[in-house]
Design an enzyme around this catalytic site. Structure first.
Site, short mmCIF file in Angstrom:
data_model
loop_
_atom_site.label_atom_id
_atom_site.label_comp_id
_atom_site.label_asym_id
_atom_site.label_seq_id
_atom_site.Cartn_x
_atom_site.Cartn_y
_atom_site.Cartn_z
N GLU A 121 -25.40 -37.39 0.09
CA GLU A 121 -26.20 -37.82 -1.05
C GLU A 121 -25.27 -38.50 -2.04
O GLU A 121 -24.18 -37.97 -2.28
CB GLU A 121 -26.90 -36.63 -1.73
N GLY A 146 -21.60 -29.51 -7.53
CA GLY A 146 -21.76 -28.06 -7.37
C GLY A 146 -22.04 -27.68 -5.92
O GLY A 146 -21.33 -26.86 -5.34
N HIS A 200 -31.01 -22.59 -6.12
CA HIS A 200 -31.36 -24.00 -6.30
C HIS A 200 -31.31 -24.75 -4.96
O HIS A 200 -32.26 -25.42 -4.57
CB HIS A 200 -30.39 -24.63 -7.31
N GLU A 201 -30.21 -24.62 -4.27
CA GLU A 201 -30.06 -25.35 -3.00
C GLU A 201 -31.09 -24.86 -1.98
O GLU A 201 -31.66 -25.64 -1.23
CB GLU A 201 -28.65 -25.23 -2.44
N1 0A1 Z 1 -28.47 -32.69 -4.64
C1 0A1 Z 1 -27.39 -31.87 -5.13
C2 0A1 Z 1 -26.48 -32.58 -6.04
C3 0A1 Z 1 -25.44 -33.49 -5.46
C4 0A1 Z 1 -25.50 -34.83 -5.71
C5 0A1 Z 1 -24.49 -35.69 -5.27
C6 0A1 Z 1 -23.43 -35.16 -4.58
O1 0A1 Z 1 -22.37 -35.92 -4.16
C7 0A1 Z 1 -21.99 -37.05 -4.81
C8 0A1 Z 1 -23.37 -33.81 -4.31
C9 0A1 Z 1 -24.39 -33.00 -4.74
C10 0A1 Z 1 -27.99 -30.76 -5.95
O2 0A1 Z 1 -28.89 -30.99 -6.75
O3 0A1 Z 1 -27.56 -29.65 -5.82
ZN ZN Z 2 -30.56 -30.18 -6.80
#
Ligand code: 0A1
Ligand code: ZN
Length: 881
Positions: A128, A268, A304-305
């Site tokens: 992501e 995180g 959350h995850e």
């Molecule tokens: N979707 C994850 C957040 C996340 C976004 C980008 C990342 O890499 C650049 C890593 C994690 C969450 O909301 O936990």
């Molecule tokens: Zn998230």
């Protein structure tokens, strides 16, 4: 990753792809510096798409080593390929074909930590938002959902563990020291949820039986020797799974759920389907190494995850403009989970504090953007507190407007209607409308209009008519994207507190829509009339922080003290105590700046001491009340022409006065709240520690001696108490032998524990005063410091720039120059991390003129480089606009 063209992406340009992907089979042959990736994609042309349209896949820094269509190598005239795109022309008439792509990547050279990277001997991925295109050419966008089958081949000895999404379907020893594993994920997913992990890790295992009786294996993988620290994360996971079934009817869908903790991670954690990857600081905890705040964060982020499995994975975003569709909603679910696991008002106060400290300044500064933006240069820069936390507040307001049952009905419909889809925020809102009959057309503006609304309140009590009139007017200040703002639909929870401290119930409310005690503000100005009010009440506005707004209410002192002493809504009660303290602190800072003597307010001291002593209140709440607003909070309240040194001096003077007024109570509390028996991380025990440590700050200030904190440090049997004592020593008694001894002891004791040393780095980086810069510079040479590790960078450089107002904003500007140097080097290594770090300076315009000019000079120096990453370019350009 370097700045290429100006490729701003616009929401209005959204177009579905010309081809539909059915499945993708990936084969990874893992090598430290050379990994080959084979991708076999079955696809067909979208019905109705232009038959002449080429296939255009995204790539990022890739080297293509093979390309075939239906098994036949493609001739060079059929395609164009560079590092960022693969375009294939003249595709088969019937539009159905299989494409085979081979790419070569170097995971060891990947310091951006995006795509496939190898650090500390572990291969892992972060896809992501747009990391998959660093692995292979693909439609790397969230609305392209496919079934993935993943084969991983690697050296058996260094990589005994081979993981990907879904279920393990095959394992094989290949001889020659290599082996393979094959994973199949039956759920269609977008590429950003793809994950792979390979290496040598240990794990803890447990299981969960879902509400329909399915058995799910749960595994948490961590570095060897750290298994004992994964227990709390596992416990949190099981509680989250149960809670999501009970509260929202959501059941887990695969036979296995895995979490991997890695030590080099940009953010995180990440919700990859069935294989969450975590920053290890959000998994590992035991009493000796983790604080109560760490435990609470672990619980929240694990949840959350996990919650993303439904809000994000089963239902995902159509495009990245819809990011808050998954993030805002998932944060809201996470917040509700934490509230149910802990003390609801205390959890809510922490959320309010966070929002005010981070989201409000973002919304009021150069980086302001709507919860659903309409354009971006670099999507990685939109993982913001506006998209996350304000987005969560917007879902919370929907729940407030519709009531818990209405919210649940709407969400049930959302899951039923959109399961397996990639949808928009409009689709989300429509579910609440269809399920409840509410019209959310006006409310939807919360997603589209940036800026924090300000609500001005005026109240008038008419004794003869037994009426209370409340006039509410709203304005939203301009933001860079939009000058003229419209009124929003704002649910405002209001309480009328009678002379005896109890709530008064009106016989009727007129002047606008209301639902029980929630007023619905929809116009620029509205007057609500409460009937049947027998005595003049103290009006408590925005109970439970029902709306993410600023309230301006010129209330009498008696009313405020009544609320501060008796309000049954503890969030509003805390807010009033906090506002009274903030007012005194702001005035003190103005006095210092103007060269006047600082006057403090005995009534504030009395209120704080009384609240601290009030055993009818839970310790965690008393701790919140006793923790005075910080220097940054005071600066934000002042808002312009900020002089950090004046604020520092003023705050210390006020603290001393309060400390002296309550010296005995504070000293007593440091003893009363001592841990009885074995350590437990539960919320009640944590609350007692919080109160003790809040009292320690004041007791030490009253005694003007490091003795008490030094003893607390020596006798601490857990990290919460140890760190709190060390912070008091380092910050309030900087340079004392006691402070240096504790700091040296801590450094020695945790020499092999990078995550614990992060606390040491942060403590040192936030010591007030201009000498800290030298110390920070020196600490960059500490053998525990690693410029390539995001946690270390945030702990030292991030803490210095964002949480040390006097040190970072040295009057000579040396703090800014140091930071700019660091930013420029760091940008070459890890652009995502660097751009986020840079936002520490986003409020520089609020500084007094001399510092403002020095800060601008350094930001301009950064901007003058023409080889910045797109991430950093986007942030500095917006800051300077
Ligand atoms: N979707 C994850 C957040 C996340 C976004 C980008 C990342 O890499 C650049 C890593 C994690 C969450 O909301 O936990
Ligand atoms: Zn998230």
């Amino acid at each position: 990753m370097r700045t290429d063209t100006n490729r701003t992406v616009y929401l209005k340009d959204y177009q579905p792809t010309d081809f539909i992907i059915e499945s993708i089979d990936l084969v990874f042959d893992l090598g430290e510096t050379l990994t080959t990736v084979g991708s076999e994609i079955r696809m067909h042309r979208r019905p109705g798409a232009d038959p002449a349209a080429p296939l255009v896949f995204a790539g990022d820094g890739l080297a293509l080593s093979g390309l075939a269509l239906d098994g036949k190598p493609l001739l060079p005239e059929r395609y164009d390929c560079d590092a960022s795109t693969l375009t294939i022309r003249d595709l088969p008439e019937d539009g159905s074909f299989t494409l085979t792509i081979k790419t070569r990547i170097n995971p060891s050279a990947n310091s951006e930590l995006l795509g496939l990277y190898r650090t500390s001997g572990i291969y892992s991925t972060q896809c992501e938002a747009e990391g998959f295109r660093r692995i292979t050419y693909f439609y790397d966008r969230p609305d392209v959902l496919a079934v993935y089958t993943v084969t991983i081949i690697a050296d058996k000895q260094s990589c005994p563990l081979l993981l990907s999404n879904g279920n393990l379907v095959e394992e094989q020893d290949l001889g020659d020291g290599r082996h393979m594993a094959k994973w199949h994920d039956p759920f269609k997913k977008p590429s950003y949820l793809f994950a792979l992990v390979a290496g040598d890790l240990t794990m803890i295992e447990d299981s969960f039986t879902t509400m329909s009786g399915r058995h799910v294996a749960l595994r948490i993988y961590v570095e060897h020797g750290k298994a004992a620290r994964a227990g709390y994360a596992m416990d949190s996971l099981k509680r989250a799974m149960k809670w999501d079934e009970e509260r929202f009817g959501r059941e887990y869908d695969l036979d296995i759920f895995m979490i991997v903790a890695v030590s080099d991670f940009n953010m995180g954690a990440m919700e990859n389907k069935g294989l969450n990857i975590f920053n290890d600081r959000l998994i590992l905890a035991d009493p000796e190494t983790a604080t109560d705040d760490d435990y609470a964060r672990i619980e929240a982020v694990v949840a959350h995850e996990y919650f993303h499995n439904w809000t994000g994975n089963r239902i995902t975003c159509r495009d990245w403009f819809q990011l808050s569709l998954k993030e805002g909603l998932t944060v809201y679910r996470e917040h509700e989970f934490s509230a149910d696991q802990r003390s609801r008002p205390v959890v809510r106060v922490d959320e309010v504090k966070f929002l005010r400290a981070h989201q409000f300044p973002e919304d009021g500064g150069p980086l302001a953007h709507p919860v659903r933006p309409t354009q971006y240069l670099e999507i990685d820069n939109f993982y913001t507190t506006t998209v996350y936390e304000k987005g969560s507040e917007v879902s919370r307001m929907i729940a407030t407007l519709l009531g818990p049952d209405g919210f649940r009905k709407g969400l049930d419909l959302f899951f039923e209607r959109h399961d397996g889809g990639a949808v928009t925020i409009e689709d989300y809102l429509k579910c609440f409308e269809d399920a409840t009959g509410h019209d959310l057309t006006h409310f939807a503006l919360w997603y589209h209009q940036a800026g924090t609304p300000v609500i001005s309140v005026a109240s008038f009590y008419d004794e003869r008519k037994q009426q209370l009139k409340l006039t509410l007017s709203q304005t939203t200040p301009p933001t860079p994207d939009e000058k003229i703002k419209k009124p929003l639909h704002i649910p405002l929870r209001v309480g009328l507190i009678g002379p005896n401290g109890a709530d008064m119930a009106p016989t009727a409310i007129t002047g606008g829509e209301s639902r029980k005690d929630v007023l619905e503000l929809t116009k620029d100005e509205q007057t609500f009339v409460f009937e049947g009010i027998g005595a003049r009440p103290a009006v408590s506005v925005n109970r439970d922080f029902s709306a993410p707004v600023k309230i301006r209410f010129d209330q009498s002192r008696e009313d405020r003290l009544r609320i501060a002493g008796a309000e049954r809504d503890l969030v509003a009660r805390w807010d009033t105590v906090n506002a009274l303290a903030l007012e005194v602190l702001v005035k003190a800072a103005e006095d210092v700046k103007a060269g006047r003597p600082v006057t403090t307010d005995p009534a504030l001291s009395d209120l704080l001491v009384a609240t601290a002593e009030d055993t009818a209140l839970e310790p965690a709440f008393r701790a919140l009340a006793l923790t005075l607003p910080g220097e940054l909070d005071i600066g934000r309240e002042i808002g312009a022409d900020i002089d950090p040194d004046a604020i520092h001096l003023a705050r210390n003077t006020v603290i001393e006065a309060i400390a002296e007024a309550g010296a005995d109570s504070f000293a007593q509390l440091t003893g009363d709240m001592a841990n009885g028996g074995a350590f437990s991380p539960d919320a009640q025990s944590a609350g007692r520690r919080a109160l003790r440590n809040a009292a320690l700050v004041l007791a030490a200030a009253a005694e003007k001696s490091p003795r008490r904190a030094s003893q607390a440090y020596e006798s601490a049997d857990n990290m919460t108490d140890m760190l709190a004592a060390m912070r008091v020593l380092a910050h309030q008694f900087a340079g004392s032998a006691e402070a240096e001894n504790a700091l040296a002891d801590f450094r020695r004791r945790f020499a092999g524990e990078p995550l614990v040393l992060d606390k040491w780095f942060s403590t040192l980086a936030t010591v007030p005063g201009e000498n800290t810069l030298e110390r920070v510079t020196k600490l960059m040479g500490d053998e525990a410091f690693d410029e390539g590790n995001p946690n270390r960078v945030r702990a030292l450089i991030g803490a210095f720039a964002s949480s040390n107002p006097t040190g970072f904003n040295r009057p000579d500007g040396a703090g800014y120059a140091f930071f700019a140097d660091f930013i420029l080097t760091s940008d070459k290594r890890n652009a995502t991390l660097t751009a986020r770090l840079m936002t520490a300076m986003r409020s520089f315009e609020a500084l007094e003129p001399s510092r403002r000019a020095l800060a601008r000079e350094q930001i301009e120096r950064i901007a003058a480089h023409d080889d910045l990453s797109r991430n950093l370019r986007d942030i500095v350009d917006r800051m300077l606009k």
